[in-house]
Design an enzyme around this catalytic site. Structure first.
Site, short mmCIF file in Angstrom:
data_model
loop_
_atom_site.label_atom_id
_atom_site.label_comp_id
_atom_site.label_asym_id
_atom_site.label_seq_id
_atom_site.Cartn_x
_atom_site.Cartn_y
_atom_site.Cartn_z
CG ASP A 32 -1.90 -1.15 1.21
OD1 ASP A 32 -2.55 -1.40 2.24
OD2 ASP A 32 -2.00 -1.81 0.15
CE1 TYR A 35 -3.51 4.05 -4.52
CE2 TYR A 35 -3.02 2.84 -6.53
CZ TYR A 35 -3.80 3.74 -5.82
OH TYR A 35 -4.87 4.34 -6.43
CG ASP A 36 -0.27 6.87 0.17
OD1 ASP A 36 0.25 7.49 1.11
OD2 ASP A 36 -1.35 7.18 -0.37
CG LEU A 82 -35.06 -8.66 -12.16
CD1 LEU A 82 -33.95 -9.43 -11.45
CD2 LEU A 82 -35.20 -9.15 -13.58
CD GLU A 111 -25.90 -12.62 -13.04
OE1 GLU A 111 -26.83 -12.60 -13.88
OE2 GLU A 111 -25.13 -11.68 -12.87
CE LYS A 113 -33.35 -8.57 -6.57
NZ LYS A 113 -33.15 -7.47 -5.58
NE ARG A 134 -35.02 -0.32 -11.96
CZ ARG A 134 -36.25 0.19 -11.90
NH1 ARG A 134 -36.48 1.28 -11.19
NH2 ARG A 134 -37.24 -0.38 -12.54
CD GLU A 168 -28.01 -3.70 -6.92
OE1 GLU A 168 -28.31 -3.73 -8.11
OE2 GLU A 168 -28.82 -3.48 -6.01
C1 LIG Z 1 -1.79 4.36 2.23
C2 LIG Z 1 -2.64 3.40 1.46
C3 LIG Z 1 -2.58 3.36 0.08
C4 LIG Z 1 -3.39 2.45 -0.64
C5 LIG Z 1 -4.22 1.60 0.04
C6 LIG Z 1 -5.10 0.61 -0.69
N1 LIG Z 1 -4.65 0.41 -2.06
C7 LIG Z 1 -3.61 -0.44 -2.29
C8 LIG Z 1 -3.23 -0.72 -3.58
C9 LIG Z 1 -2.09 -1.67 -3.84
N2 LIG Z 1 -1.40 -2.08 -2.79
O1 LIG Z 1 -1.85 -2.03 -4.99
C10 LIG Z 1 -3.90 -0.15 -4.69
C11 LIG Z 1 -4.94 0.75 -4.43
C12 LIG Z 1 -5.30 1.04 -3.09
O2 LIG Z 1 -6.20 1.85 -2.82
C13 LIG Z 1 -4.28 1.65 1.44
C14 LIG Z 1 -5.22 0.73 2.19
C15 LIG Z 1 -3.50 2.56 2.14
#
Ligand SMILES: Cc1ccc(Cn2cc(C(N)=O)ccc2=O)c(C)c1
Length: 317
Positions: A32, A35-36, A82, A111, A113, A134, A168
């Protein structure tokens, strides 16, 4: 400047891939924090070079300015409701009517619901362009900005295709518990169930509030499937999954109503184990040709039925 544009494009592709792995596949490949860090870099570069910001940039997911009101949207293809079945007899009556019309060679698709809010999402050349509730089936509300905050909704598909999908939007049970805990701490009114919480979150004019509610989305249909040369509902679901949508995996093709009833009973048992609420099972005739033959009443299709589970006995804590 050219280097900045290249880096922005690289980060956008990378972060969209990481979102897909984390929210659609539930299989992240990076921590994470990584990513951040990359997201912070993208946001900083887009601030510095706004001309390189694109509509499929993952920075668009945190929610922009609040709207004054929701615009109305006409569904090009109406979103039908439905008919319901409440017991095995209703299911066998449905099956008998279907076979009287199309013969005994019929396959059903079952599926779960999902107990959330039905939405329609439109894509042009692979880019997400508009999402709507919707509403009454013909006219809904434009909630594009709120839907962009749902991480499992792709901002760009794996193919440059123009389509309209139905799905959904829902709040997972864990997010619902956490949200009500927070509201309890603040002395705010609690949501009665995840469905109300999801509806309340998507009706917020401020997308930052929607972004904070950890909503999710299962896509379950393709409004213009036949334009795309797809001939059955199960093929439509596989196609939607292949181009990047989150499609519920617990779907099953059934060769007869006995197999449908087995599926219904199986998931009535297993319902509490799911991380999201379901209020029944949707059963559809798989072949679009047979769906055409069966047609629809003014309100709902004759080729589908929703089996409703009895309301879950709420264990008051
Ligand atoms: C600080 C932080 C950054 C991201 C996330 C969650 N997350 C992780 C990823 C990842 N690991 O590929 C991808 C998108 C995302 O939203 C958290 C919980 C906390």
């Amino acid at each position: 400047r050219q280097a900045a544009q290249t880096r922005i494009e690289e980060l956008r592709e990378l972060l969209n891939k990481y979102n897909y792995e984390y929210y659609v596949l539930d299989r992240p490949s990076v921590p994470d924090a990584e990513y951040d860090r990359l997201m912070q870099e993208l946001i900083a570069l887009e601030e510095q070079y706004p001309e390189f910001k694109t509509k499929d940039s993952p920075s668009q997911r945190v929610g922009g300015q609040p709207l004054d009101a929701f615009q109305k949207v006409e569904h090009r293809i109406p979103m039908l409701s439905l008919a319901n079945a409440f017991n095995e007899g209703d299911l066998r009556d449905f099956d008998r009517r279907v076979r009287q019309e199309v013969g005994d060679d019929v396959t059903y698709v079952c599926e779960l619901k999902i107990d959330g809010l039905a939405v329609s999402v439109r894509y042009e050349d692979g880019y997400f362009v508009q999402g709507a509730t919707r509403g009454d089936g013909v006219t809904g509300e434009d909630i594009t900005e709120n839907l962009k905050t749902i991480r499992s909704l792709p901002l760009r598909l794996k193919e440059a295709v123009t389509l309209e999908a139905r799905g959904e939007a829902y709040m997972p049970k864990a997010s619902f518990e956490r949200l009500n805990e927070q509201r309890k701490q603040r002395g705010e009114e609690l949501f009665a169930n995840p469905r109300n919480a999801a509806a309340g979150s998507l009706r917020q004019l401020d997308p930052k509030i929607a972004a904070s509610r950890h909503l999710d989305l299962f896509v379950y249909g393709l409004a213009n499937a036949e334009e795309l040369g797809i001939d059955s509902h199960s093929a439509a679901l596989d196609y939607l999954q292949a181009i990047g949508f989150k499609v519920n995996p617990e779907r099953r093709r059934c060769a007869n109503i006995d197999e449908v009833i087995r599926f219904v009973n199986e998931w009535h048992e297993k319902r509490p184990q799911l991380p999201y609420e379901i209020d029944g099972i949707v059963i559809k005739v798989d072949s679009f040709e047979q769906q055409e033959q069966l047609g629809a009443t003014a309100k709902s299709p004759r080729w589908a039925i929703a089996y409703k589970f009895p309301a879950e006995e709420v264990v008051t804590k």
